[in-house]
Structures are given as structure tokens and as C-alpha cells.
Design a protein around this motif. Structure first.
Motif, PDB file in Angstrom:
ATOM      1  N   PRO A   1       0.608  -0.787   0.257  1.00 52.90           N
ATOM      2  CA  PRO A   1       0.068  -0.078  -0.370  1.00 52.90           C
ATOM      3  C   PRO A   1       0.871   1.062  -0.086  1.00 52.90           C
ATOM      4  CG  PRO A   1      -0.054  -0.887   2.164  1.00 52.90           C
ATOM      5  CD  PRO A   1       0.706  -1.535   1.377  1.00 52.90           C
ATOM      6  N   TYR A   2       1.892   1.810  -0.757  1.00 51.69           N
ATOM      7  CA  TYR A   2       2.790   2.357  -1.021  1.00 51.69           C
ATOM      8  C   TYR A   2       3.121   2.214  -2.328  1.00 51.69           C
ATOM      9  CZ  TYR A   2       5.977  -0.525   1.237  1.00 51.69           C
ATOM     10  OH  TYR A   2       6.309  -2.550   1.551  1.00 51.69           O
ATOM     11  N   ASP A   3       4.333   3.865  -2.492  1.00 48.09           N
ATOM     12  CA  ASP A   3       4.863   3.315  -3.243  1.00 48.09           C
ATOM     13  C   ASP A   3       5.999   2.289  -3.773  1.00 48.09           C
ATOM     14  OD1 ASP A   3       6.435   3.995  -6.396  1.00 48.09           O
ATOM     15  OD2 ASP A   3       6.819   6.221  -4.983  1.00 48.09           O
ATOM     16  N   VAL A   4       5.823   1.482  -5.029  1.00 53.82           N
ATOM     17  CA  VAL A   4       7.096   0.722  -4.829  1.00 53.82           C
ATOM     18  C   VAL A   4       8.014   1.085  -5.372  1.00 53.82           C
ATOM     19  CG1 VAL A   4       5.201  -0.994  -5.256  1.00 53.82           C
ATOM     20  CG2 VAL A   4       6.067  -0.051  -7.793  1.00 53.82           C
ATOM     21  N   HIS A   5       8.407   2.549  -5.968  1.00 58.39           N
ATOM     22  CA  HIS A   5       9.403   2.618  -6.124  1.00 58.39           C
ATOM     23  C   HIS A   5      10.189   3.113  -5.819  1.00 58.39           C
ATOM     24  CE1 HIS A   5       9.123   0.932 -10.840  1.00 58.39           C
ATOM     25  NE2 HIS A   5       7.299   2.227 -10.093  1.00 58.39           N
ATOM     26  N   ALA A   6       9.721   3.278  -3.740  1.00 59.08           N
ATOM     27  CA  ALA A   6      10.272   4.769  -3.006  1.00 59.08           C
ATOM     28  C   ALA A   6      11.212   2.924  -2.298  1.00 59.08           C
ATOM     29  CB  ALA A   6       9.182   4.183  -2.296  1.00 59.08           C
ATOM     30  N   THR A   7      12.963   3.741  -2.706  1.00 62.73           N
ATOM     31  CA  THR A   7      14.151   3.738  -1.163  1.00 62.73           C
ATOM     32  C   THR A   7      12.968   3.427  -0.348  1.00 62.73           C
ATOM     33  OG1 THR A   7      15.279   5.161  -3.509  1.00 62.73           O
ATOM     34  CG2 THR A   7      15.951   3.309  -1.909  1.00 62.73           C
ATOM     35  N   PHE A   8      13.992   2.048  -0.188  1.00 60.88           N
ATOM     36  CA  PHE A   8      14.324   1.257   1.577  1.00 60.88           C
ATOM     37  C   PHE A   8      15.272   1.011   2.028  1.00 60.88           C
ATOM     38  CE2 PHE A   8       9.860   1.352   0.503  1.00 60.88           C
ATOM     39  CZ  PHE A   8       9.007   1.639   1.629  1.00 60.88           C
ATOM     40  N   GLY A   9      15.884   0.919   3.615  1.00 64.20           N
ATOM     41  CA  GLY A   9      17.218   0.196   3.791  1.00 64.20           C
ATOM     42  C   GLY A   9      16.786  -1.113   4.161  1.00 64.20           C
ATOM     43  N   PHE A  10      16.664  -2.340   3.408  1.00 67.15           N
ATOM     44  CA  PHE A  10      16.192  -3.599   3.611  1.00 67.15           C
ATOM     45  C   PHE A  10      16.658  -4.179   4.848  1.00 67.15           C
ATOM     46  CE2 PHE A  10      13.272  -2.512   0.509  1.00 67.15           C
ATOM     47  CZ  PHE A  10      11.869  -2.589   0.489  1.00 67.15           C
ATOM     48  N   LEU A  11      16.639  -5.189   6.100  1.00 68.72           N
ATOM     49  CA  LEU A  11      17.425  -5.493   6.650  1.00 68.72           C
ATOM     50  C   LEU A  11      16.777  -6.725   6.793  1.00 68.72           C
ATOM     51  CD1 LEU A  11      19.515  -5.481   9.000  1.00 68.72           C
ATOM     52  CD2 LEU A  11      17.649  -4.892  10.847  1.00 68.72           C
ATOM     53  N   ASP A  12      17.679  -8.206   6.652  1.00 65.40           N
ATOM     54  CA  ASP A  12      17.617  -9.694   6.247  1.00 65.40           C
ATOM     55  C   ASP A  12      17.766  -9.470   8.190  1.00 65.40           C
ATOM     56  OD1 ASP A  12      18.952 -12.297   6.813  1.00 65.40           O
ATOM     57  OD2 ASP A  12      18.055 -12.473   4.906  1.00 65.40           O
ATOM     58  N   LEU A  13      17.016 -11.023   8.659  1.00 67.25           N
ATOM     59  CA  LEU A  13      16.910 -11.030   9.710  1.00 67.25           C
ATOM     60  C   LEU A  13      17.996 -11.815  10.106  1.00 67.25           C
ATOM     61  CD1 LEU A  13      12.643 -12.313  10.011  1.00 67.25           C
ATOM     62  CD2 LEU A  13      14.090 -10.631  11.817  1.00 67.25           C
ATOM     63  N   ALA A  14      18.347 -12.385   9.027  1.00 65.06           N
ATOM     64  CA  ALA A  14      19.331 -13.502   9.607  1.00 65.06           C
ATOM     65  C   ALA A  14      20.523 -11.849  10.072  1.00 65.06           C
ATOM     66  CB  ALA A  14      20.050 -14.828   8.976  1.00 65.06           C
ATOM     67  N   ASP A  15      21.142 -11.367   9.697  1.00 67.11           N
ATOM     68  CA  ASP A  15      22.174  -9.920   9.615  1.00 67.11           C
ATOM     69  C   ASP A  15      21.731  -9.338  11.239  1.00 67.11           C
ATOM     70  OD1 ASP A  15      23.326 -10.667   7.147  1.00 67.11           O
ATOM     71  OD2 ASP A  15      22.110  -8.756   5.864  1.00 67.11           O
ATOM     72  N   LEU A  16      20.355  -9.190  11.328  1.00 70.89           N
ATOM     73  CA  LEU A  16      19.908  -8.430  12.427  1.00 70.89           C
ATOM     74  C   LEU A  16      20.312  -9.379  13.355  1.00 70.89           C
ATOM     75  CD1 LEU A  16      17.111  -9.182  14.463  1.00 70.89           C
ATOM     76  CD2 LEU A  16      18.161  -6.470  14.366  1.00 70.89           C
ATOM     77  N   GLY A  17      20.080 -10.454  13.369  1.00 70.34           N
ATOM     78  CA  GLY A  17      20.493 -11.100  14.999  1.00 70.34           C
ATOM     79  C   GLY A  17      22.239 -11.819  14.836  1.00 70.34           C
ATOM     80  N   ALA A  18      22.794 -11.492  13.843  1.00 66.48           N
ATOM     81  CA  ALA A  18      24.224 -11.543  14.513  1.00 66.48           C
ATOM     82  C   ALA A  18      24.543 -10.020  14.305  1.00 66.48           C
ATOM     83  CB  ALA A  18      24.803 -11.343  12.556  1.00 66.48           C
ATOM     84  N   ALA A  19      23.955  -9.110  14.242  1.00 69.11           N
ATOM     85  CA  ALA A  19      24.131  -7.501  14.470  1.00 69.11           C
ATOM     86  C   ALA A  19      23.924  -7.806  16.336  1.00 69.11           C
ATOM     87  CB  ALA A  19      23.746  -7.015  13.697  1.00 69.11           C
ATOM     88  N   ALA A  20      23.007  -8.497  16.722  1.00 68.29           N
ATOM     89  CA  ALA A  20      22.329  -8.072  17.810  1.00 68.29           C
ATOM     90  C   ALA A  20      23.272  -9.083  18.782  1.00 68.29           C
ATOM     91  CB  ALA A  20      21.241  -8.763  18.508  1.00 68.29           C
ATOM     92  N   ALA A  21      23.932 -10.145  18.419  1.00 66.89           N
ATOM     93  CA  ALA A  21      24.839 -11.255  19.637  1.00 66.89           C
ATOM     94  C   ALA A  21      26.269 -10.755  19.402  1.00 66.89           C
ATOM     95  CB  ALA A  21      24.840 -12.324  18.250  1.00 66.89           C
ATOM     96  N   THR A  22      26.205  -9.919  18.023  1.00 64.92           N
ATOM     97  CA  THR A  22      27.490  -9.349  18.399  1.00 64.92           C
ATOM     98  C   THR A  22      27.958  -7.904  18.774  1.00 64.92           C
ATOM     99  OG1 THR A  22      27.992  -9.633  16.121  1.00 64.92           O
ATOM    100  CG2 THR A  22      29.268  -7.568  17.025  1.00 64.92           C
TER     101      THR A  22
END
Length: 227
Positions: free
Chosen positions: A135-156
Motif C-alpha cells: 500500500p505504498y509506492d513500489v519505487h520508494a527507496t528502503f534500507g531492507f534488513l535480513d533477519l539473519a543479519d539482524l540476529g548476527a548484529a544483535a549477538a555482536t
């Protein structure tokens, strides 16, 4: 930092499971805590050296929720806290972001050794197995995060030195929904906002105009890899 047990508030959701899995990869026990433990949270946190705090989605009073966790952590002798916030928390057009901004302030004034993570939108929130409708512009820019990367960053940040007092925005890649859909070989289209929650409608309206850009360098530096 010597840590053998970490309490993960909200540990039974997808974010909490990713954090717990990453902790276990580092040889640390992640203790998932949820509503069942809330009546004696200090007791549930006993024996944990640190806590990772994920509030329920769209919590009506996240600062109060986080303040309660801080008190329980203090009573349990937990000295280390990492708060799961959001990218761009201070956005007046998005009420639930403002709640996280205020909760960040609670954490910073807690007296605990703290770190704040500000994740972008999860890649896993998009179903790329068929046409992608948002429900928003499909051409809008996002910073997307992979859950595995989130977990690794949290552990770090929970387990390694040098992260106390730091705030990190996290994104695995910068893209639009249209770009991700094209890579998956499916279509992407903007659809009407279902209007199921006023805060979500406000978020979609903001995304429609501005997206949610997040840089990838902090995550790359935390994980020591290209993102």
C-alpha cells in the motif's frame, strides 16, 4: 564480555528467534521471554547477564513497556541492555516511531550499559513468491534488513566490547520493492491501504512519500563483511 545467558524480551516472535539463534551460534543461551513471564519478569531475568528488548508490534505505550523492563532488569542485576528500536525513530508523521524514540530516551537514562539498534524494514516481510502488492509506492527507496543479519548484529553488540553507548541503524541492502520483485521475477504494484490500523495507515502514507532509506555501512562494519 563474558555472557552465558541473555534474556530476549519478545523472544518467541520472528525477531526474537533470529536473535536467539545467533546467540546460540556464539555459544550463548538465549532465554526467550514473553507474556507468560511478564508477571515476574525480574525473576525470569535472574541469571541473565544481558537483555535484548523487543516490544510487541504497535504497542500503545512502548516507553512505559521499556521502563518496566528496565526496572525488572535492575532488580535482577542485569547490567547490559540492547533495545530494538527502528530506523528513523523520530518521525512525527509515524506515531509508533515516536513511541520508539521516547523509549530510546528511557534506555539512555536507565543507568544500564546500553546499545540501541535501529533496523530497517525486514526483507522477510515481503512475499516474493508471487506478485508483490504493497500500500505504498513500489519505487520508494528502503534500507531492507535480513533477519539473519539482524540476529548476527544483535549477538555482536551483546557479546563483544566497544558497543556500549552506541546507536546503529541497520540495513542489509538499499532497494525498492519494484527492484526486489524484478529480481525475483514477479510483478510489483501499489494497492489501496486496507486501513486496519491508524498507525499503519500513517506509516504507509509516509512510505508512499519518502520510503525509509537506511545506509548499509553500520551493519557491514558490525559483521565485518560486505552487505
Amino acid at each position: 564480555m563474558t555472557t552465558s545467558r541473555v534474556g530476549v524480551l519478545g523472544g518467541r516472535g520472528k525477531t526474537g528467534r533470529a536473535v536467539t539463534a545467533a546467540l546460540e551460534d556464539r555459544g550463548v543461551v538465549g532465554v526467550p521471554l514473553g507474556r507468560a513471564e511478564w508477571s515476574d519478569l525480574a525473576g525470569a531475568l535472574a541469571g541473565c547477564a544481558a537483555a535484548y528488548v523487543i516490544a510487541p508490534n504497535l504497542h500503545p505505550d512502548e516507553p512505559e513497556y521499556v521502563a518496566d523492563v528496565v526496572v525488572a532488569a535492575q532488580e535482577a542485576g542485569v547490567g547490559r541492555m540492547v533495545y530494538h528500536s527502528v530506523a528513523s525513530p523520530y518521525v512525527p508523521a509515524m506515531p509508533h516511531h515516536l513511541g520508539k524514540a521516547a523509549a530510546e530516551d528511557v534506555v539512555r537514562r536507565s543507568g544500564l550499559a546500553w546499545t540501541i539498534l535501529q533496523p530497517g524494514a525486514y526483507l522477510q516481510n515481503l512475499d516474493l513468491s508471487g506478485p508483490v502488492r504493497v500500500p505504498y509506492d513500489v519505487h520508494a527507496t528502503f534500507g531492507f534488513l535480513d533477519l539473519a543479519d539482524l540476529g548476527a548484529a544483535a549477538a555482536t553488540v551483546l557479546l563483544d566490547d566497544g558497543h556500549v553507548g552506541a546507536t546503529y541503524e541497520l540495513a542489509s541492502r538499499v532497494a525498492t520493492v519494484a527492484e526486489l520483485a524484478a529480481e525475483a521475477g514477479v510483478a510489483a504494484e501499489r494497492v489501496d491501504d486496507p486501513g486496519t490500523h491508524a498507525w499503519l495507515s500513517a506509516m504507509f502514507a509516509y512510505y508512499d512519500r519518502h520510503g525509509l532509506p537506511v545506509g548499509t555501512l553500520p551493519l557491514s562494519a558490525l559483521l565485518g563483511k560486505e552487505t
